[in-house]
Design an enzyme around this catalytic site. Sequence first.
Site, PDB file in Angstrom:
ATOM      1  N   LYS A 175      51.009  48.716  42.442  1.00  0.00           N
ATOM      2  CA  LYS A 175      50.786  47.646  41.915  1.00  0.00           C
ATOM      3  C   LYS A 175      49.559  46.791  42.454  1.00  0.00           C
ATOM      4  O   LYS A 175      49.513  46.420  43.359  1.00  0.00           O
ATOM      5  CB  LYS A 175      52.022  46.537  42.233  1.00  0.00           C
ATOM      6  CG  LYS A 175      52.013  45.294  41.434  1.00  0.00           C
ATOM      7  CD  LYS A 175      52.833  44.238  41.754  1.00  0.00           C
ATOM      8  CE  LYS A 175      51.877  43.189  42.611  1.00  0.00           C
ATOM      9  NZ  LYS A 175      50.885  42.585  41.754  1.00  0.00           N
ATOM     10  N   CYS A 204      37.623  41.411  53.867  1.00  0.00           N
ATOM     11  CA  CYS A 204      38.367  41.071  54.806  1.00  0.00           C
ATOM     12  C   CYS A 204      37.610  41.350  56.245  1.00  0.00           C
ATOM     13  O   CYS A 204      38.174  40.874  57.224  1.00  0.00           O
ATOM     14  CB  CYS A 204      39.653  42.040  54.856  1.00  0.00           C
ATOM     15  SG  CYS A 204      39.378  43.641  54.509  1.00  0.00           S
TER      16      CYS A 204
END
Length: 508
Positions: free
Chosen positions: A187, A296
């Site tokens: 997803k 990140c």
Amino acid sequence: MHNPGHRFQAQDRLADGAQYIAGRFTKGTSGRTHAVVNPATGEEVYTYELASTADVDAAVAAAHEAFPGWSSATPGERSDALHRFAAVLAERAEEFAQAESLQCGKPLKLTREFDVPGTIDNTAFFAGAARHLQGQSAGEYSGDHTSYVRREPIGVVGSIAPWNYPLQMAAWKILPAVAAGNTIVLKPAELTPLTSLLFAEAATEAGIPDGVINIVTGLGKEVGEHLVGHPDVAMTSFTGSTAVGKRVAEIATSTVKRLHLELGGKAPFVVFDDADLDAAVNGAVAGSLINTGQDCTAATRAYVQRPLYEEFVAKTAALMASVRVGDPFASDTDLGPLISHAQRDRVAGFVDRARDYARVVTGGTAPQGELKSGAFYAPTLVADAAQDSEIVQAEIFGPVLVVLPFDTDDEGIALANDTPYGLAASAWSRDVYRAGRATREIKAGCVWVNDHIPIISEMPHGGYKASGFGKDMSAYSFEEYTQIKHVMFDNTAVARKDWHRTIFGDRP
Ligand code: NAD
């Protein structure tokens, strides 16, 4: 602002829908639609039907059906398919770069030189990794038995990815899973489905069987949670924020799934007083602004030893102010917009609140003029904040670097470790012992020395502490997508084994 350069016509190219199930595009059946927005202009570029939980069920069923065939293919056959996949990606590299820049606002030079070639290289790496199953050697560890280890795929993997590097995140999740013989349902983030869909389609073009790679594009709370909790999903692999990661962990734990979490970061950038100052300044600007700071591992907290501090602040601010913010499709653009106006406003909120307790040295504004309609934000340097303040502790995920001074090496390392996160860090020094100490004592999944950001397919990426657990890329990630079985053969061929006396009979 118009984007004369963008050539990916999403609505035409992906007209059949934003779900890719069993080798075919389909439309989501939730009854709701979602728009992909070009963040450089605010213009809607692709409206699609969101997936329902029934679409997740169909994708998991397709992956489940494909598993016996794919998992029993030989490593060589899987490797060949992945090599063909890498070749298809290379042929279509420009289309991927265009689509990724369009949905994320990344400058084309970044998608052309980093996102797309990195993905092709990952694909080639996992084509090789598919043939290198490693484990303990078989042997007679008990005198009466022969033991060996089998490394087996786990089953259907359910993966969830964020919007900051949609193509690379799809690759990091899909490639080790399928190289190891699993099938997968991914997803992507609902903001950025385009390149995950193209990636799955390219896999089919390369001959990877239908159902091995499936994409469901839907909302996290509904479709994401359904995928994580699905009884036919054997493993959950999630990359995203720590807050959502905790929720994913709860669901995965309650359904006893193997779990892989790649979460947030707040990377420190520690400059000792013997460092090459120009190298550190260049590294801080590039390392904090990469992907408009939505990385990140981006450098977010620069700790600079007192003798270099003032000069570092002045030079970093000057270099940041020279970075060209603009149209991602223009060849002279260095920095694109943030992913959305909401993310831009979130980032601006952190900086605006910091004005009460810190100094905004450069940036801190949204560009006006022809960039006004996009989600742009100027490269920003914040100084004089306290270590426990929000801007130093929270993940901002934007083009914002905070700089703080330190005195002793002990203090610099302690400050670097003083957030809940532990994804990445860098140490800047010409002294091998100082740098070596930092690599040992900083608690992070990656520590660079005299650089910040580069990654390579052969080396692992993953966090310590609240940045999660599990590794992406490298042979370590390949291992995560396999399970280990101990097989033990009796060698004595006697009916009553020696150890049976613990249950019946006495020692002869
Ligand atoms: P996010 O956590 O909001 O969303 C990530 C994904 O989770 C999206 O696909 C979203 O739809 C889905 N999701 C949201 N709620 C869900 C739920 N309740 N159940 C299941 N799925 C759900 O993160 P984001 O804003 O898309 O991405 C930014 C975050 O990702 C940052 O925190 C960043 O540090 C992190 N990130 C980490 C890495 C890493 O390797 N450690 C890499 C990239 C990004």
